[in-house]
Design a protein around this motif. Structure first.
Motif, mmCIF file in Angstrom:
data_model
loop_
_atom_site.group_PDB
_atom_site.id
_atom_site.type_symbol
_atom_site.label_atom_id
_atom_site.label_comp_id
_atom_site.label_asym_id
_atom_site.label_seq_id
_atom_site.Cartn_x
_atom_site.Cartn_y
_atom_site.Cartn_z
ATOM 1 N N GLY A 28 0.678 -1.299 -0.105
ATOM 2 C CA GLY A 28 -0.023 0.113 -0.051
ATOM 3 C C GLY A 28 0.760 1.205 -0.042
ATOM 4 O O GLY A 28 0.193 2.178 -0.009
ATOM 5 N N HIS A 29 2.086 1.254 -0.160
ATOM 6 C CA HIS A 29 2.790 2.468 -0.127
ATOM 7 C C HIS A 29 2.887 3.133 -1.655
ATOM 8 O O HIS A 29 2.874 2.274 -2.634
ATOM 9 C CB HIS A 29 4.351 2.355 0.318
ATOM 10 C CG HIS A 29 4.514 1.390 1.686
ATOM 11 N ND1 HIS A 29 4.160 2.208 2.508
ATOM 12 C CD2 HIS A 29 4.609 0.341 1.971
ATOM 13 C CE1 HIS A 29 4.492 1.360 3.916
ATOM 14 N NE2 HIS A 29 4.626 0.260 3.509
ATOM 15 N N GLN A 30 3.284 4.469 -1.518
ATOM 16 C CA GLN A 30 3.355 4.902 -2.837
ATOM 17 C C GLN A 30 4.956 5.139 -2.962
ATOM 18 O O GLN A 30 5.576 5.575 -2.390
ATOM 19 C CB GLN A 30 2.780 6.620 -2.583
ATOM 20 C CG GLN A 30 3.255 7.591 -3.808
ATOM 21 C CD GLN A 30 2.941 8.934 -3.448
ATOM 22 O OE1 GLN A 30 2.077 9.338 -2.577
ATOM 23 N NE2 GLN A 30 3.505 9.845 -4.395
ATOM 24 N N VAL A 31 5.199 4.426 -4.259
ATOM 25 C CA VAL A 31 6.537 4.129 -4.458
ATOM 26 C C VAL A 31 6.882 4.767 -6.052
ATOM 27 O O VAL A 31 6.229 4.542 -6.846
ATOM 28 C CB VAL A 31 6.805 2.611 -4.413
ATOM 29 C CG1 VAL A 31 8.227 2.577 -4.524
ATOM 30 C CG2 VAL A 31 6.221 2.089 -3.165
ATOM 31 N N ASP A 77 7.371 -4.154 -15.872
ATOM 32 C CA ASP A 77 5.720 -4.073 -16.163
ATOM 33 C C ASP A 77 4.863 -4.360 -14.741
ATOM 34 O O ASP A 77 4.036 -3.639 -14.899
ATOM 35 C CB ASP A 77 5.659 -5.133 -17.142
ATOM 36 C CG ASP A 77 6.151 -5.030 -18.517
ATOM 37 O OD1 ASP A 77 6.374 -3.734 -19.073
ATOM 38 O OD2 ASP A 77 6.339 -5.931 -19.299
ATOM 39 N N GLU A 78 5.524 -5.052 -14.171
ATOM 40 C CA GLU A 78 4.749 -5.207 -12.900
ATOM 41 C C GLU A 78 4.845 -4.262 -11.870
ATOM 42 O O GLU A 78 3.677 -3.804 -11.436
ATOM 43 C CB GLU A 78 5.401 -6.563 -12.124
ATOM 44 C CG GLU A 78 4.564 -7.141 -10.775
ATOM 45 C CD GLU A 78 3.271 -7.515 -10.902
ATOM 46 O OE1 GLU A 78 2.609 -7.535 -10.085
ATOM 47 O OE2 GLU A 78 2.982 -8.063 -12.304
ATOM 48 N N PHE A 79 5.900 -3.484 -11.739
ATOM 49 C CA PHE A 79 5.851 -2.391 -11.020
ATOM 50 C C PHE A 79 5.105 -1.155 -11.390
ATOM 51 O O PHE A 79 4.663 -0.497 -10.700
ATOM 52 C CB PHE A 79 7.393 -1.756 -10.633
ATOM 53 C CG PHE A 79 7.678 -0.598 -9.932
ATOM 54 C CD1 PHE A 79 7.518 -0.506 -8.581
ATOM 55 C CD2 PHE A 79 7.892 0.514 -10.636
ATOM 56 C CE1 PHE A 79 7.650 0.603 -7.881
ATOM 57 C CE2 PHE A 79 7.853 1.609 -9.828
ATOM 58 C CZ PHE A 79 7.670 1.732 -8.381
ATOM 59 N N GLY A 80 5.039 -1.033 -12.894
ATOM 60 C CA GLY A 80 4.652 0.071 -13.480
ATOM 61 C C GLY A 80 5.463 1.162 -13.934
ATOM 62 O O GLY A 80 5.999 1.942 -13.231
ATOM 63 N N GLU A 124 5.122 3.649 -15.411
ATOM 64 C CA GLU A 124 4.679 5.307 -15.246
ATOM 65 C C GLU A 124 5.417 5.756 -13.830
ATOM 66 O O GLU A 124 5.661 6.952 -14.029
ATOM 67 C CB GLU A 124 3.219 5.345 -15.327
ATOM 68 C CG GLU A 124 2.550 4.826 -14.120
ATOM 69 C CD GLU A 124 2.265 3.195 -14.177
ATOM 70 O OE1 GLU A 124 1.964 2.738 -13.331
ATOM 71 O OE2 GLU A 124 2.813 2.732 -15.145
ATOM 72 N N ASP A 125 5.739 4.921 -12.919
ATOM 73 C CA ASP A 125 6.379 5.223 -11.960
ATOM 74 C C ASP A 125 7.988 5.101 -11.803
ATOM 75 O O ASP A 125 8.552 5.177 -10.629
ATOM 76 C CB ASP A 125 5.820 4.630 -10.631
ATOM 77 C CG ASP A 125 4.576 4.803 -10.448
ATOM 78 O OD1 ASP A 125 4.052 6.099 -10.489
ATOM 79 O OD2 ASP A 125 3.505 3.913 -10.177
#
Length: 385
Positions: free
Chosen positions: A23-26, A112-115, A117-118
């Motif tokens: 649930g953290h913003q990473v 891909d799994e992490f995203g 865009e981040d």
């Protein structure tokens, strides 16, 4: 919490995935303009695979992994098999198959799994400082950002480590050079389902199956540091180092693509105990840079990811307390494996000729149990056993 990770290698990406799942913003910042894998492939032993399974990546990693059913050592000069055995007892003992995988494919899957865009590329951290309950990170482009926690996954040349320790730690040359890449699987190199290592003269030529009908290969030669690194001469150079070796090794050298072959001077870093300072914490090579001689570098970075995410989730006294508990869980195991790899490196690469010669003799008597027990001892005591 708002977590910033410096470095988009395997350690940073796996840590980011784990923290997001809690649930953290990473956000990940990477200094490279484009992400290129360091090395052609990696042997993910069962503890590393379990970490990825825990993050829900069972199917993805199995798809990337090679079918490695057996292990063999072969006399590199004569081509005589010294020992050959099934890895099935090891797999049954630890409960998970190991997977040799392409580094590029593993890294792309993790991104891909992490995203994507981040993940911010071309962002080189140049300074950091703690301000009350936050960390301020400054980048070479003049920008800055605040984070509740900073994770240093910035590799063996880590700036974050220098901050945590208060001094720059020099790398230690391990005494050998490694060439590695990918070639098509062929029976005139080695069996398709086997990790085969040709040994002799303190050198190694090794082949491991990865997905899509490819062998990951590496060739090790004890050499002084700082020699010429000219891709156009790789074949010629390796042919001279492995002159007189068996046909399989000669064929491997002939088939490798010099432009797609990596050359690395192998180093490690003297183990240290401090993995965090305030709200700044180290993972992967930044915390415990090791030689690849027992195949645990990437696996230990993945263990770091699981332990760190868990610690931040279940220890609620303070962030600093959670990081201290992560450190206490990780530094002894990770540092012990650094030293095991260093010891194996010295035996394999003939630091002492008598010791290496004795090892070759032992391999000819080996039935598999001793080698498998050694591998199992590296795998057990991981966070998911």
């Amino acid at each position: 919490m708002n977590v910033v990770i410096i470095g988009a290698g395997m350690g940073g990406l796996t840590t980011g995935i784990a923290l997001k799942k809690f649930g953290h913003q990473v956000t990940i910042f990477e200094q490279a303009e484009q992400i290129l894998p360091v090395g052609a492939a990696i042997s993910l032993w069962s503890n590393g695979v379990k970490c990825l399974n825990y993050l829900g990546l069972n199917e993805q990693i199995a798809k990337l992994g090679g079918q490695m059913d057996n292990l063999a050592y072969v006399d590199g000069l004569t081509g005589d098999v010294m020992t050959e055995f099934s890895l099935q007892p090891l797999i049954e003992e630890v409960g998970q198959r190991p997977y040799p995988v392409s580094r590029a494919e593993l890294q792309n899957m993790l991104m891909d799994e992490f995203g994507r865009e981040d993940i911010h590329l071309g962002k080189r951290m140049v300074a950091l400082q703690q301000k009350d309950d936050q960390v301020e990170i400054e980048f070479a482009d003049g920008s800055s950002i605040l984070a509740d926690v900073l994770v240093g996954a910035d590799g063996t040349h880590s700036i974050t480590r220098t901050y945590v320790l208060g001094e720059k730690v020099e790398r230690r040359y391990a005494g050998y050079v490694n060439w590695n890449g990918l070639v098509e699987i062929s029976s005139d190199l080695a069996p398709a389902d086997q990790w085969t290592t040709y040994v002799g003269e303190g050198k190694r030529a090794s082949l491991m199956p990865v997905a899509d009908n490819r062998f990951y290969f590496f060739l090790d030669v004890p050499l002084e540091a700082g020699l010429e690194n000219d891709k156009s001469k790789y074949k010629e150079t390796l042919q001279s180092y492995f002159n007189g070796w068996c046909p399989q090794v000669q064929t491997l050298i002939e088939r490798l693509d010099p432009q797609k072959t990596n050359r690395v001077e192998i180093c490690d870093i003297e183990p240290f105990a401090q993995f965090y300072k305030g709200r700044v914490v180290l993972v992967g090579d930044a915390a415990h840079s090791t030689t690849p001689d027992i195949g645990q570098g990437g696996c230990q970075a993945m263990e770091d990811a699981i332990y760190l995410a868990r610690s931040l989730q279940i220890n609620t006294l303070s962030v600093e307390d959670a990081l201290r508990r992560y450190q206490e869980k990780r530094n002894q195991r990770a540092n012990e494996l650094v030293l095991r790899a260093r010891k194996r490196c010295d035996v394999t690469h003939m630091k002492d000729e008598a010791v290496t010669t004795a090892w070759y003799a032992e391999l000819r008597q080996e039935k598999g149990l001793h080698i498998m027990n050694g591998i199992i001892s590296n795998i057990v005591d991981n966070p998911l056993d």
